[in-house]
Scaffold this active site. Structure first.
Site, PDB file in Angstrom:
ATOM      1  N   HIS A 158      34.313  33.007  31.543  1.00  0.00           N
ATOM      2  CA  HIS A 158      35.541  32.778  30.770  1.00  0.00           C
ATOM      3  C   HIS A 158      35.831  31.288  30.639  1.00  0.00           C
ATOM      4  CE1 HIS A 158      37.263  37.050  31.702  1.00  0.00           C
ATOM      5  NE2 HIS A 158      36.102  37.081  31.082  1.00  0.00           N
ATOM      6  N   ASP A 184      33.281  36.021  34.820  1.00  0.00           N
ATOM      7  CA  ASP A 184      34.619  35.441  34.696  1.00  0.00           C
ATOM      8  C   ASP A 184      34.441  33.926  34.797  1.00  0.00           C
ATOM      9  OD1 ASP A 184      37.527  34.959  34.957  1.00  0.00           O
ATOM     10  OD2 ASP A 184      37.638  37.106  35.335  1.00  0.00           O
TER      11      ASP A 184
END
Length: 853
Positions: free
Chosen positions: A313, A279
């Site tokens: 991300h 992430d």
């Protein structure tokens, strides 16, 4: 330079002022001075002395490690030593004045056994709750550290903690009933209902613990350790102050696997770390929705520097749990590179959150590639979130400077709100983003005061406020700036008579006639005045060369002379028309391209001669006599089609040799080897311009229209589906081939004009619009001086000449092979592309067609 040119280019020369001040060095230095690393007494507490053994169970080692920590703290502090070896354990609780030292070779593994993680007060995705104790946890402590060169392993995998996320894509061997698909909605419900924190017990509801969670602590150091496989977020300082994270290596591909998430924290330095995460690498937060607004404590005064970000991300992210706001974040001297890294600087929030995010600085960041955008600000993150809305967030005062990226989908992506203009004072300066695949700048919703200075995307200067509304005027102005006089266009160092001059200047004349800018006309007047003397002699022109190329400029001169007739110009025009009347021809009656190209018909030559031939006849002769010239023109067009058309490809070869003897010619049919795109571009432009002259009642007009339709249908068939433009050699599929701008501009011009004039059916307009926008994306560059350039222009291509009566030096390189065509130079702003691009632009502007760039 003349005064009128100074006026014309004032907009090009004036820089756009930016109100932003940029990097705030005073605040940065104040943060550095305030952040102090904790110090510890020189006494050691080795966990083995408190009962820890590598062979023991996680439960027993957990007791021993926590016992050592408690003893160290009660003794006034020092180091709790985790020696080399593998240590299974449950949750560890840090205490004040304790430095947990994970020595080199030590490997702490946290067991996947929820019974070893007692319920404590924490936050989960920005929402307050009572949940499983994070693997390493502290609450309300001071002077704490986690250091050493060892490894802390959260034991996350698809068959342990990670399967609790409830997502099928982790493909766990067995399903687990305790997963966050149950717990997460329940926690949302608690927040929306204002349930007291103590009653938000998430035990058994699948809410994975963080690897490190330091809550309401002050004086924190995390240094040099390697952190692996966290169940959830990796490092989560919460409501804490005076934090240093230094030299840490994070490898965590699990769900919600953020690397370091300071939440509602103050005075933080994260430096020299390496992040490889599932992430966000670094995600700065300050509480979610009602909980975040209730605490209303921002994250502030944060420095991120000298870090490496790989998968994730986002590299540096603010949000989405940012209801308490965020300010004074400084990011510098970082490197990011991965096809799985989605964004470089990302700010994400929504109208469930509220909050003010401001004073965000990034500079000197080097990015290899990212998947989505270098800078993304999104006020519509998670639009379906089940929470009360109406709390519009604001993002302002964002500064990005000297950031480079070699590959991304977007350069800058701004997603504002539709009902509030809350993204503003966004500043990007001295940045370079190459390899941007989709759009340079994408904006949805409302935003304002977006300032971009000296920033290049795919080699093109980014301008939000362009100096010209229309590309036709912009490119004309740019060319006039590059060449002080019209006879120096196309890179000339001395006055030049050439077809390229006529093509480009005629497009400038059309721009003048569309927009009536007198500066353009004054500029163009200098060409005939310089090139044609008082007796009508043309500088650089030789009648005996019988060169069709040298006639093309006559069409421009004819039009200029119609505006302001001059007798010497009339003489020159008559000489040029006389050349065409006496031009050597094939036995079928088609002009040789030049004397040195004896017996050869080139598609180029149809454009160089016939438009002027027909225009002069229409203007200077009776209808009956003019029709004879029109018939001759149509015959030449039709016979050229017959000799150059290739049924196997549905395209037209560059040229045809009547004798079949030229070294480049097919011995059976006399055709050259390939379809060079610009040659076909000349041919279809010639038909279009001849049709402009032929009267509506002229009997053979339909023959030209029919052939133009045949040609343009083939052209559209070969249009590149991905870009909307065309390759240099149309009948060769090779990685060595390249998308070429001059022919693409010609085809686009003919498609758009052909539809407008009724030569082509309406369905061709879509292909023209697609092509034009493809040209803007593929070929048009904005330069540092705010001029524009047409790039990827084939400089020149031809055939031969081989040995012949008028040939002094044969040119065997120009053999018509694919390898020859792609070997010719490629350059910017070749007049052979500038003119057709201006014409294509005028067509778009005249018909008010949609421009995407």
């Amino acid at each position: 330079m003349r005064c009128f040119k100074t006026i014309l280019f004032a907009l090009l020369l004036c820089p756009i002022a930016i109100a932003a001040q940029g990097w705030n060095d005073n605040t940065y230095k104040q943060i550095e001075q305030r952040v102090k690393q904790p110090e510890f007494p020189n006494q050691n507490f080795v966990i083995t002395k408190y009962g820890a053994e590598s062979k023991l169970s996680a439960a027993k080692n957990q007791i021993a490690i926590n016992k050592a920590i408690l003893a160290c703290s009660k003794a006034g502090g020092g180091k709790v030593i985790i020696p080399s070896g593998t240590w299974n354990t449950g949750a560890i609780t840090l205490k004040s004045n304790v430095n947990l030292v994970v020595e080199k070779g030590a490997h702490i593994i946290f067991a996947f056994d929820t019974s070893l993680y007692p319920i404590v007060k924490t936050r989960w995705e920005g929402m307050d709750c009572m949940n499983y104790q994070p693997c390493i946890y502290a609450y309300g402590e001071k002077n704490i550290a986690i250091t050493g060169e060892g490894t802390i392993d959260g034991n996350g995998s698809v068959n342990t903690w990670w399967k609790m996320c409830g997502k099928d894509w982790f493909k766990a061997k067995e399903k687990i009933t305790e997963n966050q698909n149950v717990g997460r909605p329940k926690l949302f419900e608690f927040v929306e209902n204002g349930t007291p924190i103590e009653k938000r017990n998430m035990k058994g509801l699948g809410m994975r613990p963080q690897l490190i969670n330091l809550y309401k602590c002050e004086g924190i150091l995390i240094e040099n350790v390697t952190l692996l496989n966290s169940p959830f977020w990796v490092m989560h300082p919460l409501l804490s102050k005076n934090i240093t994270v230094k030299g840490v290596k994070v490898w965590n591909n699990g769900p919600n696997g953020d690397g370091c998430d300071p939440e509602s924290c103050e005075d933080v330095i994260i430096e020299g770390c390496n992040f490889h995460t599932g992430d966000d690498c670094i995600a700065i937060k300050s509480g979610r929705n009602a909980d975040g607004r209730k605490w209303n404590i921002p994250s502030k005064n944060i420095i991120v520097r000298n870090c490496v970000m790989e998968d994730g991300h986002g590299g540096v992210v603010i949000g989405s749990e940012i209801s308490g706001g965020c300010n004074n974040v400084f990011v510098e001297n970082c490197k990011m590179d991965s096809p799985n890294l989605e964004r470089v600087l990302r700010i994400k929030t929504n109208s469930c959150r509220g909050g003010l995010t401001e004073n965000i600085y990034m500079r000197n960041v080097e990015v290899g590639q990212c998947r989505e955008a270098v800078l993304r600000i999104n006020l519509n993150y998670e639009p379906k979130e089940a929470a009360k809305r109406g709390f519009n967030p604001t993002v302002r005062n964002v500064y990005m400077e000297n950031v480079t990226c070699q590959k991304s989908k977007y350069g800058i992506l701004l997603n504002g709100l539709d009902d509030a203009d809350n993204i503003y004072n966004i500043n990007v300066k001295n940045c370079t983003f190459n390899g941007v695949q989709d759009q340079d700048i994408m904006r949805t919703g409302k935003s304002h005061d977006i300032n971009i200075e000296n920033t290049f995307i795919n080699g093109s200067l980014v301008l939000l406020d362009k100096p010209f509304k229309n590309y036709s005027e912009w490119l004309v102005a740019s060319e006039m700036k590059r060449a002080a006089y019209p006879y120096l266009l196309d890179f000339s160092t001395k006055p030049k008579w050439s077809y390229v001059m006529g093509i480009e200047q005629e497009s400038m004349l059309d721009t003048y006639e569309k927009y009536k800018n007198p500066e353009i006309l004054n500029y163009l007047k200098e060409y005939p005045a310089k090139m044609i003397d008082s007796e009508g002699n043309i500088t650089g022109y030789e009648y005996k060369d019988f060169n069709l190329d040298n006639v093309r400029t006559a069409k421009f001169i004819l039009r200029m002379n119609n505006l302001q007739p001059e007798k010497n110009v009339d003489k020159a025009l008559k000489t040029l028309f006389k050349q065409l009347e006496n031009q050597p021809r094939t036995k079928e009656g088609v002009w040789w391209h030049k004397a040195i190209y004896a017996n050869q018909v080139w598609l180029d030559g149809i454009f160089m001669g016939l438009p002027y031939y027909t225009a002069y006849a229409a203007q200077n002769m009776s209808t009956k006599k003019a029709n004879k010239y029109f018939d001759d023109a149509v015959d030449q067009i039709i016979k050229t089609d017959k000799r150059t058309y290739d049924e196997s490809t549905g395209l037209w070869k560059h040229a045809w040799d009547e004798t079949h003897s030229q070294f480049w010619a097919n011995k059976d049919n006399g055709q050259s080897q390939h379809t060079w795109a610009r040659a076909l571009g000349w041919y279809v432009m010639a038909m279009t311009e001849v049709l402009d002259v032929l009267p509506e009642n002229y009997a053979r007009r339909g023959e030209v229209i029919e052939l133009l339709n045949k040609a343009m249908k083939a052209v559209v068939k070969y249009q590149d589906k991905n870009t909307g433009v065309w390759y240099d050699v149309m009948d060769v599929n090779s990685d060595k081939n390249y998308l070429e701008s001059t022919a693409s501009s010609m085809f686009t011009y003919v498609l758009l004009k052909g539809v407008r004039k009724g030569y082509l059916p309406a369905e061709f307009q879509k292909a023209g619009i697609t092509a034009y926008n493809g040209i803007l994306k593929q070929f048009v560059r904005i330069n540092a001086d705010k001029t524009i350039s047409l790039t990827k222009c084939c400089s020149v291509s031809g055939l031969g000449p081989g040995p012949g009566k008028y040939v002094q030096t044969p040119n065997y390189k120009r053999d018509g092979s694919f390898e020859y065509y792609i070997s010719e130079p490629i350059r910017d702003n070749d007049a052979k592309g500038v003119g057709p691009f201006v014409w294509a632009s005028l067509e778009m502007e005249q018909s008010n067609l949609p421009v995407e760039n």
